[in-house]
Design an enzyme around this catalytic site. Structure first.
Site, PDB file in Angstrom:
ATOM      1  N   LEU A 279       1.305  -1.516  -0.253  1.00 43.20           N
ATOM      2  CA  LEU A 279       0.285   0.157  -0.037  1.00 43.20           C
ATOM      3  C   LEU A 279       0.340   1.522  -0.051  1.00 43.20           C
ATOM      4  O   LEU A 279       2.189   1.471   0.423  1.00 43.20           O
ATOM      5  CB  LEU A 279      -0.994   0.094   1.157  1.00 43.20           C
ATOM      6  CG  LEU A 279      -1.583  -0.850   1.355  1.00 43.20           C
ATOM      7  CD1 LEU A 279      -2.492  -0.839   2.906  1.00 43.20           C
ATOM      8  CD2 LEU A 279      -2.273  -1.163   0.272  1.00 43.20           C
TER       9      LEU A 279
ATOM     10  N   GLU B 134       0.485   5.814  -1.085  1.00 46.34           N
ATOM     11  CA  GLU B 134      -0.551   7.776  -0.206  1.00 46.34           C
ATOM     12  C   GLU B 134      -1.502   7.037  -1.314  1.00 46.34           C
ATOM     13  O   GLU B 134      -2.934   7.609  -1.125  1.00 46.34           O
ATOM     14  CB  GLU B 134      -0.079   8.239  -0.297  1.00 46.34           C
ATOM     15  CG  GLU B 134       1.045   8.495   0.745  1.00 46.34           C
ATOM     16  CD  GLU B 134       2.059   8.502   0.814  1.00 46.34           C
ATOM     17  OE1 GLU B 134       2.609   7.513  -0.379  1.00 46.34           O
ATOM     18  OE2 GLU B 134       3.065   8.470   1.106  1.00 46.34           O
TER      19      GLU B 134
ATOM     20  N   HIS C 247      -3.671   4.276  -2.254  1.00 44.31           N
ATOM     21  CA  HIS C 247      -3.941   3.204  -1.408  1.00 44.31           C
ATOM     22  C   HIS C 247      -4.979   4.121  -0.161  1.00 44.31           C
ATOM     23  O   HIS C 247      -6.549   3.959  -0.236  1.00 44.31           O
ATOM     24  CB  HIS C 247      -3.845   2.219  -1.042  1.00 44.31           C
ATOM     25  CG  HIS C 247      -2.904   1.196  -2.319  1.00 44.31           C
ATOM     26  ND1 HIS C 247      -1.646   0.790  -2.004  1.00 44.31           N
ATOM     27  CD2 HIS C 247      -3.545   0.231  -3.122  1.00 44.31           C
ATOM     28  CE1 HIS C 247      -1.563   0.606  -3.548  1.00 44.31           C
ATOM     29  NE2 HIS C 247      -2.440  -0.261  -4.245  1.00 44.31           N
TER      30      HIS C 247
ATOM     31  N   GLN D 150      -5.245 -12.153 -12.707  1.00 43.74           N
ATOM     32  CA  GLN D 150      -4.826 -10.851 -13.379  1.00 43.74           C
ATOM     33  C   GLN D 150      -3.443 -10.647 -13.961  1.00 43.74           C
ATOM     34  O   GLN D 150      -2.744 -10.374 -14.584  1.00 43.74           O
ATOM     35  CB  GLN D 150      -5.296  -9.707 -12.800  1.00 43.74           C
ATOM     36  CG  GLN D 150      -4.306  -9.249 -11.769  1.00 43.74           C
ATOM     37  CD  GLN D 150      -5.341  -8.096 -11.071  1.00 43.74           C
ATOM     38  OE1 GLN D 150      -6.007  -8.115 -10.193  1.00 43.74           O
ATOM     39  NE2 GLN D 150      -4.913  -6.717 -11.223  1.00 43.74           N
TER      40      GLN D 150
ATOM     41  N   GLY E 272      -8.740   3.850  -7.643  1.00 41.94           N
ATOM     42  CA  GLY E 272      -8.163   5.191  -7.974  1.00 41.94           C
ATOM     43  C   GLY E 272      -8.859   5.342  -9.919  1.00 41.94           C
ATOM     44  O   GLY E 272      -8.163   4.348 -10.754  1.00 41.94           O
TER      45      GLY E 272
ATOM     46  N   SER F 170       2.591   4.346  -7.125  1.00 42.88           N
ATOM     47  CA  SER F 170       2.337   2.124  -7.837  1.00 42.88           C
ATOM     48  C   SER F 170       3.150   1.804  -6.583  1.00 42.88           C
ATOM     49  O   SER F 170       4.569   1.646  -6.087  1.00 42.88           O
ATOM     50  CB  SER F 170       2.627   2.816  -9.285  1.00 42.88           C
ATOM     51  OG  SER F 170       3.127   1.499  -9.458  1.00 42.88           O
ATOM     52  N   SER F 171       2.712   0.721  -6.942  1.00 44.55           N
ATOM     53  CA  SER F 171       3.308  -0.491  -5.385  1.00 44.55           C
ATOM     54  C   SER F 171       4.230  -1.004  -6.581  1.00 44.55           C
ATOM     55  O   SER F 171       5.639  -0.861  -6.412  1.00 44.55           O
ATOM     56  CB  SER F 171       2.434  -1.693  -5.305  1.00 44.55           C
ATOM     57  OG  SER F 171       1.540  -1.072  -4.561  1.00 44.55           O
TER      58      SER F 171
END
Lengths: 283, 283
Positions: free
Chosen positions: B33, B35, B37, B61, B148, B186-187
């Site tokens: 996670l 900011e 998220h 996915q 998002g 982004s992660s």
């Protein structure tokens, strides 16, 4: 009985019922109701506080060249049957209400389950069934939904879909209802002329012979059971076998040696009319 | 904050909440996670009485050869962030809990929407997204779900799926959260080394330049906007364009002449890391 043509109307009424603490049963149908459907309504009335039936000839579960256009429709008669059986609401949407412009989402069981039996001769059929049933589940939000065992593959596919997609809905299978001579009740029986109606009893005769063969314990080889049934069907000139297959009752994978819970299912053309029937070993 | 590992535990708790008349918000995540998220959780806390986040790296996915195995995982850190933001329950299932043996049902948006943009380079990605999101919808039964705008195609696909499948759930899109130099959170940013992190700012620089070009009104031709962005990205040696495309914001079909509501989206490799970003005309 309430007649609802829109999704919003169904939702509004079901919300009222749920606020009152009522459980809700759903019986999805394509109309042209017969005693088989009536038995589903009765089961739902017995098991739930309120019952919704849907009457919708779902175009996405018909393949090209099938009988979508000629499929029998008589909504007023359907309503009389539903009301008499104690149904509380019938959902009768237009095709546009269910499949508005730009529609493109489908739900599909992609395993071998939908490639056996009817899945072989009706490509895309179960994709259409899963899609419309999921939509009806989301529209009505029932506690329980009722399906006939005559459509054995449909019932197995829906059970798997419900498990896979985590629908919080109990699926109830109900026994096949038959005419006095054994022919399984079906909306498509009305396509049969007098001679074909006589010939159509061959399906049930083959089932009875197969059951007798299995019951005396001498044979649990699926090939012999299928051969016997094929012989009986073939003895009827108006009949043409689409498939006769013995499969596992849950996975629908072919079985060589039969045991309790296995499914023997068939589709047979009587003239131009395609009829299905089945029995479960020990069922 | 409740940590639930099973579907049954989630259902039991949500049922309690609903009996008490609480509304429920859902924030589906793959963990790791940031900011972005956190802002979804804040929106959900603001809009619903109770908030469930899911943390599940969804294998269906990811395409073959993608970063499923290396995708960052740190559940304890995720929990600290979720709890601090006011999340009431985190659902953290195993792969077996979500995809038990025999699983085979998938939900897929089969139109052009999933064939544009990321759908081109990630075959099967949106089928996996639609499937897991539908499952989460059925498990949690939220009133609202939060996604998002950074994943613009995902948001559009989910909106269409919700409409097509008649989920009775409001989809809330939340603005992209950016680093101080404009890079979208982004992660996958944690894959970037120092030089790549610098180079990655080129995505946002190309967006700013495109916005300026459009804002002065001299050009609404998508080909010119895309050409300008491509030039800027290409000026960065570590960057390689996967796609830059201008599409209708709802249907995701390519547009020649841009208007309000259209989406300009891109995927760009920085080294081996694939980053996405986008902006909406007049958004």
């Amino acid at each position: 009985m309430i007649i609802a043509n829109t999704i919003d109307d169904v939702r509004k009424k079901v919300r009222e019922w749920k606020t009152s603490g009522f459980t809700v049963g759903l019986v999805p149908t394509m109309g042209a109701l017969h005693e088989g459907h009536a038995s589903l309504i009765s089961a739902a009335v017995g098991g739930c506080d309120r019952v919704v039936a849907s009457v919708f000839v779902n175009p996405t579960q018909f393949s090209a060249g099938e009988d979508l256009d000629s499929y029998p429709r008589d909504f007023e008669r359907d309503c009389r049957i539903l009301e008499k059986k104690g149904c509380d609401m019938v959902f009768h949407p237009s095709v546009e209400e269910m499949y508005p412009e730009g529609f493109g989402t489908y739900i599909n069981l992609e395993t071998e389950m939908t490639k056996q039996l009817c899945g072989k001769s009706r490509p895309g059929h179960f994709r259409g069934v899963c899609t419309v049933v999921s939509k009806l589940f989301n529209i009505v939000g029932p506690d329980r939904a009722y399906f006939g065992e005559k459509d054995a593959q449909q019932l197995a596919v829906i059970r798997r879909m419900v498990k896979d997609m985590n629908f919080n809905i109990q699926i109830v299978g109900c026994p096949t209802v038959r005419e006095s001579d054994g022919l399984a009740k079906s909306s498509r029986n009305m396509y049969l002329n007098y001679e074909e109606r006589e010939a159509a009893t061959v399906l049930y005769r083959s089932i009875e012979a197969a059951k007798a063969l299995i019951r005396d314990g001498s044979c649990m080889l699926s090939s012999k059971v299928v051969a016997l049934m094929t012989d009986i069907i073939s003895s009827e000139p108006a009949a043409r076998v689409d498939y006769i297959q013995a499969v596992d009752g849950m996975t629908l994978l072919p079985k060589e040696s039969l045991e309790k819970g296995d499914l023997v299912a068939m589709a047979v053309y009587i003239g131009k009319t395609r009829l299905i029937d089945n029995f479960t070993i020990g069922g």
